[in-house]
Design a protein around this motif. Structure first.
Motif, PDB file in Angstrom:
ATOM      1  N   GLY A 184      -5.868 -19.315 -40.858  1.00  0.00           N
ATOM      2  CA  GLY A 184      -4.912 -20.325 -40.424  1.00  0.00           C
ATOM      3  C   GLY A 184      -5.596 -21.581 -39.940  1.00  0.00           C
ATOM      4  N   GLY A 232      -2.789 -24.454 -43.307  1.00  0.00           N
ATOM      5  CA  GLY A 232      -2.020 -23.433 -42.597  1.00  0.00           C
ATOM      6  C   GLY A 232      -2.484 -22.025 -42.890  1.00  0.00           C
ATOM      7  N   GLU A 262      -1.665 -17.498 -42.020  1.00  0.00           N
ATOM      8  CA  GLU A 262      -0.764 -17.531 -40.866  1.00  0.00           C
ATOM      9  C   GLU A 262       0.520 -18.278 -41.198  1.00  0.00           C
ATOM     10  N   TYR A 263       0.402 -19.473 -41.765  1.00  0.00           N
ATOM     11  CA  TYR A 263       1.598 -20.255 -42.044  1.00  0.00           C
ATOM     12  C   TYR A 263       2.339 -19.750 -43.276  1.00  0.00           C
ATOM     13  N   TRP A 264       1.639 -19.084 -44.172  1.00  0.00           N
ATOM     14  CA  TRP A 264       2.323 -18.436 -45.294  1.00  0.00           C
ATOM     15  C   TRP A 264       3.335 -17.433 -44.731  1.00  0.00           C
ATOM     16  N   VAL A 265       2.890 -16.623 -43.791  1.00  0.00           N
ATOM     17  CA  VAL A 265       3.758 -15.608 -43.182  1.00  0.00           C
ATOM     18  C   VAL A 265       4.787 -16.261 -42.271  1.00  0.00           C
ATOM     19  N   ARG A 266       4.366 -17.217 -41.447  1.00  0.00           N
ATOM     20  CA  ARG A 266       5.290 -17.854 -40.508  1.00  0.00           C
ATOM     21  C   ARG A 266       6.406 -18.604 -41.215  1.00  0.00           C
ATOM     22  N   GLU A 267       6.137 -19.111 -42.410  1.00  0.00           N
ATOM     23  CA  GLU A 267       7.190 -19.821 -43.149  1.00  0.00           C
ATOM     24  C   GLU A 267       8.080 -18.863 -43.931  1.00  0.00           C
ATOM     25  N   GLY A 268       7.813 -17.567 -43.805  1.00  0.00           N
ATOM     26  CA  GLY A 268       8.708 -16.562 -44.380  1.00  0.00           C
ATOM     27  C   GLY A 268       8.455 -16.229 -45.834  1.00  0.00           C
ATOM     28  N   ALA A 279      11.500 -16.352 -41.452  1.00  0.00           N
ATOM     29  CA  ALA A 279      10.789 -17.599 -41.184  1.00  0.00           C
ATOM     30  C   ALA A 279      10.831 -17.926 -39.699  1.00  0.00           C
ATOM     31  N   ASP A 280       9.735 -18.424 -39.190  1.00  0.00           N
ATOM     32  CA  ASP A 280       9.635 -18.887 -37.813  1.00  0.00           C
ATOM     33  C   ASP A 280      10.308 -20.258 -37.750  1.00  0.00           C
ATOM     34  N   THR A 323       8.263 -23.450 -37.710  1.00  0.00           N
ATOM     35  CA  THR A 323       7.412 -23.848 -38.836  1.00  0.00           C
ATOM     36  C   THR A 323       8.168 -24.059 -40.129  1.00  0.00           C
TER      37      THR A 323
END
Length: 147
Positions: free
Chosen positions: A85, A110, A113-119, A133-134, A137
């Motif tokens: 991330g 990202g 981490e951001y792959w997962v956080r963005e769903g 999705a968070d 983010t």
């Protein structure tokens, strides 16, 4: 410290787009199906890969790039690297190693981490998962963030 001139800022940000890919842009191209025109490379350790990775990504830890990249990757196909991330520079180091070998490369901002956080869906040995999705983010009630 004063800001850069508009011309210098434009040159910097234009160049930045040539070096970086956004998580949602990568996900959108992959979701469209067919040949995306690039390969996604996970530069993390095997233990990290096993925790989850982008579906279809190639696993090649940064330390192994010099000895294995030319055997696993095609220099005519651009590579998009990712690591954990924004707090990790592993994808940057992987991109540097690939560029030094003559590959066309971008870094995915990202990382995982951001792959997962963005769903976006990710893969483990147990199968595929798609987290919610968070809302900090990714847009909750829109198809995209509008940027």
């Amino acid at each position: 410290m004063p800001p850069a001139s508009p011309a210098a800022a434009a040159a910097y940000f234009r160049a930045s787009l040539a070096f970086h890919a956004d998580v949602s842009d990568v996900a959108a191209v992959l979701a469209a199906g067919g040949d995306p025109g690039f390969v996604v490379l996970d530069s993390r350790s095997t233990a990290s890969w096993d925790q989850g990775h982008v579906p279809g990504a190639v696993h090649l830890p940064t330390a192994l790039i010099p000895e294995q990249a030319e055997r696993l990757l095609d220099k005519s196909v651009p590579v998009i690297t990712y690591c954990w991330g924004p707090g990790c520079n592993g994808a940057t180091r992987a991109a540097l190693a690939l560029a030094e070998l003559g590959f066309q490369v971008k870094e995915m901002l990202g990382g995982f981490e951001y792959w997962v956080r963005e769903g976006f869906e990710f893969e483990t040995w147990q199968g595929r998962e798609r987290p919610a999705a968070d809302p900090l983010t990714a847009p909750v009630d829109a198809a995209d963030c509008g940027c």
